[in-house]
Design a protein around this motif. Structure first.
Motif, mmCIF file in Angstrom:
data_model
loop_
_atom_site.group_PDB
_atom_site.id
_atom_site.type_symbol
_atom_site.label_atom_id
_atom_site.label_comp_id
_atom_site.label_asym_id
_atom_site.label_seq_id
_atom_site.Cartn_x
_atom_site.Cartn_y
_atom_site.Cartn_z
ATOM 1 N N ARG A 164 0.843 -1.203 0.000
ATOM 2 C CA ARG A 164 0.000 0.000 0.000
ATOM 3 C C ARG A 164 0.879 1.254 0.000
ATOM 4 N NH1 ARG A 164 -3.390 -2.597 -1.769
ATOM 5 N NH2 ARG A 164 -5.464 -3.138 -0.945
ATOM 6 N N THR A 165 2.095 1.105 -0.522
ATOM 7 C CA THR A 165 3.071 2.197 -0.476
ATOM 8 C C THR A 165 3.372 2.722 -1.876
ATOM 9 O OG1 THR A 165 4.114 1.272 1.504
ATOM 10 C CG2 THR A 165 5.422 2.835 0.214
ATOM 11 N N ALA A 166 3.425 4.046 -1.981
ATOM 12 C CA ALA A 166 3.987 4.685 -3.167
ATOM 13 C C ALA A 166 5.436 5.024 -2.848
ATOM 14 C CB ALA A 166 3.216 5.948 -3.518
ATOM 15 N N LEU A 167 6.347 4.432 -3.580
ATOM 16 C CA LEU A 167 7.772 4.695 -3.394
ATOM 17 C C LEU A 167 8.212 5.750 -4.399
ATOM 18 C CD1 LEU A 167 10.604 4.053 -2.267
ATOM 19 C CD2 LEU A 167 10.741 2.210 -3.973
ATOM 20 N N VAL A 168 8.804 6.825 -3.907
ATOM 21 C CA VAL A 168 9.333 7.877 -4.778
ATOM 22 C C VAL A 168 10.850 7.773 -4.777
ATOM 23 C CG1 VAL A 168 9.506 10.346 -5.226
ATOM 24 C CG2 VAL A 168 7.379 9.399 -4.313
ATOM 25 N N LEU A 169 11.415 7.538 -5.942
ATOM 26 C CA LEU A 169 12.867 7.512 -6.106
ATOM 27 C C LEU A 169 13.290 8.765 -6.857
ATOM 28 C CD1 LEU A 169 13.270 3.775 -7.192
ATOM 29 C CD2 LEU A 169 13.606 4.739 -4.903
ATOM 30 N N THR A 191 5.635 2.902 -8.036
ATOM 31 C CA THR A 191 6.931 3.574 -7.959
ATOM 32 C C THR A 191 6.930 4.770 -8.899
ATOM 33 O OG1 THR A 191 8.040 1.468 -7.538
ATOM 34 C CG2 THR A 191 9.429 3.358 -8.091
ATOM 35 N N HIS A 192 7.215 5.911 -8.317
ATOM 36 C CA HIS A 192 7.340 7.151 -9.091
ATOM 37 C C HIS A 192 8.792 7.590 -9.052
ATOM 38 C CE1 HIS A 192 6.706 11.149 -10.659
ATOM 39 N NE2 HIS A 192 7.163 11.705 -9.548
ATOM 40 N N VAL A 193 9.335 7.985 -10.203
ATOM 41 C CA VAL A 193 10.705 8.490 -10.259
ATOM 42 C C VAL A 193 10.661 9.979 -10.528
ATOM 43 C CG1 VAL A 193 12.953 8.367 -11.384
ATOM 44 C CG2 VAL A 193 11.592 6.285 -11.086
ATOM 45 N N ASP A 194 11.165 10.741 -9.566
ATOM 46 C CA ASP A 194 11.300 12.183 -9.744
ATOM 47 C C ASP A 194 12.625 12.418 -10.470
ATOM 48 O OD1 ASP A 194 11.536 14.901 -9.644
ATOM 49 O OD2 ASP A 194 11.505 15.071 -7.464
ATOM 50 N N ALA A 195 12.540 12.489 -11.790
ATOM 51 C CA ALA A 195 13.719 12.701 -12.632
ATOM 52 C C ALA A 195 13.738 14.130 -13.158
ATOM 53 C CB ALA A 195 13.736 11.704 -13.780
ATOM 54 N N ALA A 196 13.275 15.049 -12.327
ATOM 55 C CA ALA A 196 13.175 16.448 -12.741
ATOM 56 C C ALA A 196 14.490 16.959 -13.300
ATOM 57 C CB ALA A 196 12.738 17.309 -11.555
ATOM 58 N N TRP A 197 15.588 16.627 -12.633
ATOM 59 C CA TRP A 197 16.897 17.113 -13.076
ATOM 60 C C TRP A 197 17.558 16.157 -14.076
ATOM 61 C CZ3 TRP A 197 20.100 20.685 -14.251
ATOM 62 C CH2 TRP A 197 21.466 20.423 -14.393
ATOM 63 N N ASP A 218 6.116 3.315 -12.601
ATOM 64 C CA ASP A 218 4.712 3.587 -12.935
ATOM 65 C C ASP A 218 4.533 5.007 -13.436
ATOM 66 O OD1 ASP A 218 3.245 1.057 -11.959
ATOM 67 O OD2 ASP A 218 4.509 1.592 -10.251
ATOM 68 N N SER A 219 5.410 5.907 -12.978
ATOM 69 C CA SER A 219 5.317 7.302 -13.412
ATOM 70 C C SER A 219 6.683 7.960 -13.284
ATOM 71 C CB SER A 219 4.275 8.066 -12.589
ATOM 72 O OG SER A 219 4.529 7.949 -11.192
ATOM 73 N N VAL A 220 6.868 9.004 -14.081
ATOM 74 C CA VAL A 220 8.139 9.727 -14.113
ATOM 75 C C VAL A 220 7.842 11.216 -14.251
ATOM 76 C CG1 VAL A 220 10.297 10.092 -15.387
ATOM 77 C CG2 VAL A 220 9.346 7.783 -15.206
ATOM 78 N N ALA A 221 8.600 12.033 -13.523
ATOM 79 C CA ALA A 221 8.512 13.493 -13.647
ATOM 80 C C ALA A 221 9.790 14.026 -14.265
ATOM 81 C CB ALA A 221 8.306 14.127 -12.273
ATOM 82 N N ILE A 222 9.654 14.946 -15.211
ATOM 83 C CA ILE A 222 10.807 15.591 -15.851
ATOM 84 C C ILE A 222 10.546 17.086 -15.929
ATOM 85 C CG2 ILE A 222 12.277 15.708 -17.899
ATOM 86 C CD1 ILE A 222 10.366 12.930 -18.384
ATOM 87 N N SER A 223 11.512 17.886 -15.518
ATOM 88 C CA SER A 223 11.417 19.338 -15.671
ATOM 89 C C SER A 223 12.075 19.741 -16.974
ATOM 90 C CB SER A 223 12.093 20.068 -14.498
ATOM 91 O OG SER A 223 11.287 20.023 -13.353
ATOM 92 N N ALA A 224 11.274 20.187 -17.941
ATOM 93 C CA ALA A 224 11.848 20.654 -19.206
ATOM 94 C C ALA A 224 12.589 21.967 -19.020
ATOM 95 C CB ALA A 224 10.746 20.815 -20.255
#
Length: 379
Positions: A164-169, A191-197, A218-224
């Motif tokens: 029941r955990t969302a893991l943010v890497l 699992t969400h990967v904060d790949a903003a940088w 499951d998801s990825v974030a990127i800062s353009a």
């Protein structure tokens, strides 16, 4: 504010457009930090290409609202095209644009709550503050986890039932540039990967392996507006199953022809400058700029390692160089002696460190290392 040539109250009678521009230009253009300055190596904020200035003006003049197909028939398709282009590099099948990784992280964790029924968020204590913010907004308990001295998650501390955990890497920690162990992907409900940088490293084959495994997230974030060199307000949230995620975050309205997806309602055509830059440069052009930045970080870390007066936290993994004088009490004095705007400070468990971010392809590294050496001799 006392010396700023702006009235304290709204003028009853306007100055006129030309007079206003003459008033504001010295303040806004003259007073801003020059991110493309040959000594600028302080923040994760790169200089932007001129093609993005032109297309940003187009956007302002047209004022497109992507909430409605009727008001943005072309801009909606252009955003979808850009998302499709970039999603492939991360093994994701779609997503949408958002103003920054703060909203991207919130959106991803919202999807995690709706799609996977998560009841807590676990992340390294060095994760971006937006992760804790998002969990708070969503009413999810948090589990910050200990890190290695370089800022990456201590994998062995991720224990217990994660169903029941969302893991943010994090791929590119803000203070150190560290990348969490992406082998942990798949061990939690989401699992969400904060790949903003560091996300754009995937566009450079030489460095793509540093983010190996991200395609299983499951998801990825990127800062353009970081290593894709865009104006502020440009980021993406991507999903491995975008159809499922978007459906869980869609809301209709009597005034809407199509459902509204995600956190935002109205939003502008921010994909246009990104599309223009990608078309103008191509993948190889983006990769070349990132390669130049990575090479400068490597060269600067070698300069530090060769000077017995200095210590390096770790070899730069994603273009961040974290260092300080061996005499740690001189850290603040050295920072003050370096060229203004060239270097930032960060606080780690081991104390205060200097931080240089290779976000500026126009950096004159030779001049910067000469200035750094002079500053060392002066303190």
């Amino acid at each position: 504010m006392a010396t700023m040539p702006i009235p304290h109250a709204l003028p009853e009678v306007g100055l006129g457009a030309l007079a206003t521009l003459n008033l504001l230009a010295p303040l806004i253009l003259g007073g801003a930090t020059r991110l493309g300055h040959p000594a600028a190596m302080a923040q994760m904020d790169p200089p932007t290409p001129w093609i993005s200035w032109a297309t940003t003006l187009w956007n302002a003049s047209l004022n497109q609202n992507l909430l409605h197909p009727a008001t943005a028939p072309v801009a909606r398709d252009l955003e979808a095209r850009v998302v499709d282009w970039l999603a492939l590099f991360f093994g994701m099948d779609g997503g949408h644009m958002v103003p920054g990784s703060t909203v991207a992280n919130l959106t991803a964790l919202w999807a995690a709550r709706e799609c996977a029924g998560v009841q807590e968020v676990a992340y390294a204590e060095t994760a971006h503050l937006s992760v804790a913010k998002a969990a708070h907004i969503l009413g999810l308990p948090t589990r910050p986890l200990p890190c290695w001295p370089v800022g990456s998650l201590l994998a062995e501390t991720l224990q217990g039932d994660l169903s029941r955990t969302a893991l943010v890497l994090t791929a590119g920690a803000t203070s150190t540039g560290a990348v969490d162990d992406l082998c942990l992907i798949g061990g939690a409900a989401w699992t969400h990967v904060d790949a903003a940088w560091a996300g754009p490293l995937r566009l450079r084959p030489q460095y793509s392996s540093r983010l190996s495994g991200i395609e299983r997230a499951d998801s990825v974030a990127i800062s353009a507006h970081k290593w894709l060199f865009q104006p502020k307000g440009s980021a993406l949230v991507l999903f491995r199953d975008a159809t499922h995620a978007h459906a869980a975050m869609s809301f209709g309205g009597a005034y809407l022809k199509t459902p509204n997806v995600g956190v935002l309602g109205s939003h502008g055509a921010v994909a246009v400058p990104l599309l223009a830059s990608l078309l103008a440069w191509g993948r190889k052009g983006i990769a070349a700029r990132i390669e130049k930045c990575m090479a400068m970080a490597s060269e600067f870390s070698a300069f530090i390692s060769a000077d017995k007066r200095l210590e390096l936290l770790a070899l730069p993994e994603t273009g961040l160089v974290v260092w300080r004088p061996v005499d740690t009490e001189a850290t603040d004095r050295l920072h003050a002696a370096l060229p203004p705007g060239s270097t930032s400070l960060t606080s780690l468990p081991s104390g205060r460190w200097l931080r240089n971010v290779a976000a500026n392809p126009s950096l004159d590294l030779g001049a910067f290392t000469t200035a750094a050496n002079a500053a060392l001799n002066d303190i």
